[in-house]
Design an enzyme around this catalytic site. Structure first.
Site, mmCIF file in Angstrom:
data_model
loop_
_atom_site.group_PDB
_atom_site.id
_atom_site.type_symbol
_atom_site.label_atom_id
_atom_site.label_comp_id
_atom_site.label_asym_id
_atom_site.label_seq_id
_atom_site.Cartn_x
_atom_site.Cartn_y
_atom_site.Cartn_z
ATOM 1 N N ASN A 188 -17.451 -1.825 27.021
ATOM 2 C CA ASN A 188 -16.682 -2.960 27.548
ATOM 3 C C ASN A 188 -17.079 -3.320 28.980
ATOM 4 O O ASN A 188 -16.284 -3.875 29.734
ATOM 5 C CB ASN A 188 -15.179 -2.670 27.465
ATOM 6 C CG ASN A 188 -14.728 -2.353 26.057
ATOM 7 O OD1 ASN A 188 -15.059 -3.076 25.121
ATOM 8 N ND2 ASN A 188 -13.990 -1.251 25.896
ATOM 9 N N ARG A 189 -18.295 -3.010 29.313
ATOM 10 C CA ARG A 189 -18.858 -3.307 30.643
ATOM 11 C C ARG A 189 -18.120 -2.558 31.761
ATOM 12 O O ARG A 189 -18.212 -2.929 32.929
ATOM 13 C CB ARG A 189 -18.860 -4.821 30.933
ATOM 14 C CG ARG A 189 -19.763 -5.625 29.982
ATOM 15 C CD ARG A 189 -21.196 -5.116 30.044
ATOM 16 N NE ARG A 189 -22.131 -5.927 29.279
ATOM 17 C CZ ARG A 189 -22.634 -5.568 28.090
ATOM 18 N NH1 ARG A 189 -22.239 -4.427 27.527
ATOM 19 N NH2 ARG A 189 -23.503 -6.325 27.475
#
Length: 213
Positions: A188-189
């Site tokens: 999710n970065r």
């Protein structure tokens, strides 16, 4: 070309403060050995960033040695990178280990190593690589490839018995590390980033800080 859907989800194990060694050079050594074990293509390839004070430039060079004193690469002293280092010694190094979803960035000043160190490395290079250092006046404008090939043939004959001397305009630089960043890709970065920088007070050790992704 729309690249908005081109993405890769990073699912490797995260990086925690407790995982890090106190010495960033040793932390780099550990990650470098892991990059080698993963059989990444040229794990010693690094992007060298320089500037002439007006414009930045970057290119890939190969790391040839490292220790607590710094990180060493070799080049022609008449090249663009060399002239920019002479004007602005502060440079950046980036190791993009995509296969492990990792990056290491290093900042610090670059300076020429001794002629003896350059000669020791040059003598270890294959014959063809030694000739290549003589052939190319790196970064200079040339009219055709045939000029390079002609000079190559001439040098092959000149040094056909070996004993290629160190070119006077060729040698190494050592980048003294003042700052490191170790980057591990996360889901999710939410990547993990840790920066090492010299403490301004105390014994000159390294301060480790987590950075937002």
């Amino acid at each position: 070309m729309d690249l908005s859907q081109l993405r890769q989800e990073y699912r490797q194990a995260g990086l925690r403060r407790r995982d890090l060694l106190a010495d960033p050079v040793e932390q780099f050594r550990l990650w470098f050995q892991q990059a080698q074990a993963a059989e990444l293509l040229e794990p010693n390839a690094m992007v060298l960033g320089t500037t002439d004070g007006q414009r930045p430039s970057s290119r890939t060079v190969l790391l040839k040695a490292f220790d607590p004193r710094g990180f060493v690469f070799f080049t022609n002293y008449g090249s663009r990178k060399a002239s920019e280092i002479a004007a602005q010694p502060q440079v950046s190094l980036l190791f993009p280990w995509y296969g492990l979803a990792r990056q290491v960035a290093i900042l610090g000043p670059a300076a020429r190593i001794s002629a003896a160190e350059s000669l020791a490395y040059f003598a270890s290079r294959p014959f063809g690589s030694q000739l290549g250092a003589w052939v190319s006046q790196q970064s200079q404008v040339i009219s055709s490839r045939s000029l390079l090939e002609q000079k190559w043939q001439e040098l092959q004959q000149r040094f056909r018995e070996g004993g290629v001397p160190l070119p006077t305009g060729w040698g190494g630089y050592r980048v003294e590390p003042l700052e490191f960043e170790f980057w591990q890709g996360g889901e999710n970065r939410l990547h993990d980033r840790f920066r090492y920088r010299r403490e301004e007070q105390g014994d000159g050790g390294w301060l480790i800080e987590r950075l937002a992704p």
